[in-house]
Design a protein around this motif. Structure first.
Motif: not given
Length: 128
Positions: A56-65, A67-71
């Protein structure tokens, strides 16, 4: 719009579709806790729940471009991504290499999302 089979856009769309389907089928993600992975994936995750959250997290990154800041700094050493000198860098070769790697990763993640969906359906006795 139809994209060629090995197109990055097509691979991203297939991954997004498989992950969206996974989210629609998996109504109770908590049921995935402590369910071991069938095959180790080299991710360090021990159960399907962790895999579900990662997908789910990777999908959000792929769709929005975005990158989550945490970690992010802990997972990637940005100095490894920088070339030593601009002269030693062939941008076309670098782009092709990264694109090929990204296509491979997206293909693996798509398979993982589909396998997780099937496994959840099997656990609940749902028809495929």
């Amino acid at each position: 719009m139809q994209h060629p089979k090995n197109c990055l856009t097509s691979a991203m769309a297939k991954f997004s579709e498989a992950t969206c389907n996974m989210e629609q089928v998996v109504m109770f993600p908590c049921l995935l806790r402590d369910v071991p992975l069938e095959q180790p994936q080299g991710t360090g995750f021990s159960d399907l729940y962790q895999s579900y959250i990662m997908l789910k997290s990777i999908r959000m990154t792929v769709e929005t471009g975005l990158i989550p800041l945490d970690g992010w700094p802990a997972k990637t050493n940005t100095t490894d991504l920088q070339p030593e000198t601009d002269e030693s860098l062939d941008l076309e070769v670098l782009l092709r290499s990264h694109t090929q790697g990204l296509l491979h990763v997206l293909s693996c993640l798509t398979k993982q999302a589909r396998a997780l969906t099937r496994r959840y359906e099997d656990m609940l006795g749902m028809a495929h």
